[in-house]
Design an enzyme around this catalytic site. Structure first.
Site, PDB file in Angstrom:
ATOM      1  N   ARG A 154       0.465   9.102  -9.235  1.00 40.67           N
ATOM      2  CA  ARG A 154      -0.816   8.472  -8.918  1.00 40.67           C
ATOM      3  C   ARG A 154      -1.577   9.309  -7.894  1.00 40.67           C
ATOM      4  NH1 ARG A 154      -2.139   4.959  -4.628  1.00 40.67           N
ATOM      5  NH2 ARG A 154      -3.635   3.295  -5.085  1.00 40.67           N
ATOM      6  N   GLU A 172      -4.221  -7.761 -14.104  1.00 41.24           N
ATOM      7  CA  GLU A 172      -4.980  -7.918 -12.855  1.00 41.24           C
ATOM      8  C   GLU A 172      -6.488  -8.035 -13.111  1.00 41.24           C
ATOM      9  OE1 GLU A 172      -3.904  -5.329  -9.511  1.00 41.24           O
ATOM     10  OE2 GLU A 172      -2.091  -4.763 -10.601  1.00 41.24           O
ATOM     11  N   GLU A 227      -9.034   2.922  -8.084  1.00 35.96           N
ATOM     12  CA  GLU A 227      -7.720   2.861  -8.710  1.00 35.96           C
ATOM     13  C   GLU A 227      -7.505   1.400  -9.044  1.00 35.96           C
ATOM     14  OE1 GLU A 227      -4.813   1.833  -9.819  1.00 35.96           O
ATOM     15  OE2 GLU A 227      -3.651   2.184  -7.985  1.00 35.96           O
ATOM     16  N   GLU A 253     -13.397  -3.327   0.207  1.00 33.16           N
ATOM     17  CA  GLU A 253     -12.062  -3.912   0.111  1.00 33.16           C
ATOM     18  C   GLU A 253     -12.134  -5.406   0.410  1.00 33.16           C
ATOM     19  OE1 GLU A 253      -9.108  -3.059  -0.912  1.00 33.16           O
ATOM     20  OE2 GLU A 253      -8.178  -4.916  -0.200  1.00 33.16           O
ATOM     21  N   GLN A 305       0.846  -1.202   0.000  1.00 32.46           N
ATOM     22  CA  GLN A 305       0.000   0.000   0.000  1.00 32.46           C
ATOM     23  C   GLN A 305       0.878   1.247   0.000  1.00 32.46           C
ATOM     24  OE1 GLN A 305      -3.304   0.114  -0.359  1.00 32.46           O
ATOM     25  NE2 GLN A 305      -3.480  -2.115  -0.416  1.00 32.46           N
TER      26      GLN A 305
END
Lengths: 380, 380
Positions: free
Chosen positions: A51, A149, A140, A97, A42
């Site tokens: 970013r 991914e 994101e 999450e 993270q």
């Protein structure tokens, strides 16, 4: 036995899921989500200035999209985008999450005194149920070369289930770029491959001599394995703009408000690029992406923001660029024209990884046509 | 996002299986078996001279155990042990392999003209059915510090299902060793940890300054994550014998013919070691194993063979030794006595990984007792 995970010398990533053909949640966790359960990881993302600045500016320079609105953050991780959305005036933010990182996000929300606005929900976005539809979906979701991914699938799912018809997507648009490059990395990989094969031949001789077993039948599969590893696996790169030797071309343009999973399952197209450098080496292609925050047609951004991962002297990102080197390099010069065919599909073994095929035909300014070459690459 | 598998700079291994409490086959493949599907990895093991010589000698110096006998090779990989067993005169060899490596093993068997003796079976040993019981079970099942990978479970399962009452195990015995060591690695890891934390504090300041979010609530969990990574994860080592500063002690002795899974689920014990070097630093412990090929009581080996992974100047193995460094090191000298408590359990997240707890109490030759210290480590 003795497999090598705690030998840091071994950089090899093994991505087989044992031939499972459908997506197994546990396998997906073991191979993918687990990475995001590390605060170390993270922090890497939260330290990426390009970013961070682009999302920060996108939110705080377009507060009208957030003020008194409901927001869904898909894959909130540490919770940063959810927190910013709340700080920008959101009435309610749902921060979803899938990993245990949700607990840290919850702690961070409380520490920043936003627990009345931000609700952290631990679970897969595909499984969670929200009490209402939302005005904004922020996420994101971008991986290497944009689609690695396959996380955008989850954003699409969230959008179709939870975004109001009037809602806006953050980011709103995304593009994949490729450009011809020069680089020494390809030569390095080729020499690594050759040493690996030399070593193998020595190994075959010794195994026959000392242990009476003829291993030569495995030479072909070994060389294929090594080819894939050294010559057919794209490389993370931080390209200098001077390494880009021709015009960059967009191979995919995505409207995040309307794109479907079918639209991104395969990326295929033909683009052209002209060499802009005199007498140089075409060593392969570089691939990167950008995303844009433009709001929607009916509810546009006040300040359009761009996040680009293009080669840059000052603004490198943790995504870098993907390098797809060819062997051998080809001499080209200013004015030469490349007709590039490109196709990208998901790996059969792991739907979050990609297989790419490049074809290239060079029309020299002299008019000569250099026989085209084809190369397959894996993004692992 | 942008997770890091194709960034070779990231050596971190992520081993969570997403909290799945039972062993999921797909997850187990993704996390474990897949490694063995690489010929590169097989070659690493086949190039380990200590490993190869000991199995080779064990087989060919004890042909009476193989001549006209039936053999089961558990986890045959490339098939080398099955092939040697056949070359030593076995009537029939069943070579079981869970990964696609089975196809290469089959090719190797044919290339060495042993297809009439060696039958390669692709599948998990827990699932396969053999047409008969066997006289010998041979397997190279040892992981780091012997039990990592928990593959011996599968050998036990094979033994209980398929070994004749008169059968023999190859290897027949195994031992786990620990010894006090001196090493600079621990200091290195501590300074790595400290820099990681310094970086973190800078990150917290910047995130507050530039992005208005207070991350300090995550400092504790981050430091715990980094402690685990840098200070509580055992390290692969190739120790020089001079780094061993005291007598080595056996913490586990396994008879492969009789051991049960319950016997190895937890390894616990107290051992003592006396320092054999004058005025040196106790930096932690080294852990390694040896296995022996002695046949059985009723059918002993003609030549007993040992495979040891102990620190050695000339005979290093791909297993190396596991290093368990302490912080800070303690000054010790010849004659000091260590009372070491040791316990090893399987990680809750991944049954193939281990969690180890060391306790140590130093009785100095002067008679003084140095307050004992405790440390937990993870073998990943």
């Amino acid at each position: 036995m003795g497999s090598f995970p705690n030998r840091v010398v071994d950089g090899r990533s093994s991505t087989s899921n044992g031939g499972a053909s459908v997506v197994d949640k546990g396998v997906d966790f073991a191979q993918y989500f687990c990475t995001y359960a590390f605060l170390y990881h993270q922090k890497e993302m939260l330290s990426d200035r390009v970013r961070m600045d682009s999302y920060f500016n996108a939110i705080f320079q377009n507060k009208h999209h957030f003020h008194e609105k409901t927001v869904l953050d898909v894959g909130t991780g540490s919770g940063i985008l959810a927190i910013w959305s709340a700080q920008a005036g959101a009435r309610k933010v749902y921060a979803v999450e899938a990993t245990k990182m949700a607990e840290h996000a919850r702690a961070l929300v409380i520490a920043n005194n936003l627990q009345d606005v931000v609700e952290v929900i631990e679970g897969s976005i595909e499984d969670v149920t929200l009490p209402e539809k939302v005005d904004v979906i922020i996420s994101e979701w971008m991986g290497y070369f944009l689609l690695r991914e396959s996380m955008f699938d989850s954003v699409i799912c969230a959008r179709d289930r939870w975004l109001k018809p009037t809602g806006v997507m953050y980011p709103s648009h995304a593009r994949m770029w490729i450009a011809p490059i020069r680089s020494g990395l390809g030569d390095q990989k080729m020499s690594d491959y050759r040493s690996a094969m030399d070593e193998w031949y020595g190994f075959v001789d010794e195994t026959k001599t000392y242990y009476g077993v003829d291993m030569s039948v495995l030479t072909k599969p070994f060389s294929e394995e090594q080819r894939k590893y050294y010559l057919q696996t794209s490389m993370w790169n931080n390209l200098h703009p001077h390494q880009v030797i021709g015009t960059a071309a967009v191979v995919k343009d995505i409207d995040c408000l309307t794109a479907t999973v079918d639209d991104i399952l395969e990326v295929r197209g033909s683009v052209s690029s002209s060499i802009t450098l005199e007498n140089t080496r075409l060593c392969g292609f570089g691939g990167w992406f950008d995303v844009h925050f433009r709001g929607s047609k009916d509810d546009p951004a006040q300040q359009q923001i761009e996040l680009t991962t293009a080669p840059s002297i000052n603004d490198s990102t943790h995504w870098g660029q993907q390098g797809f080197p060819f062997h051998p390099p080809v001499r080209v010069t200013e004015g030469d024209n490349l007709n590039i065919s490109f196709s990208m599909n998901r790996s059969k073994e792991n739907h979050r990884l990609m297989e790419i095929e490049f074809g290239c035909e060079i029309t020299q300014c002299s008019g000569n046509m250099v026989p085209c070459f084809r190369n397959k690459f894996f993004i692992e």
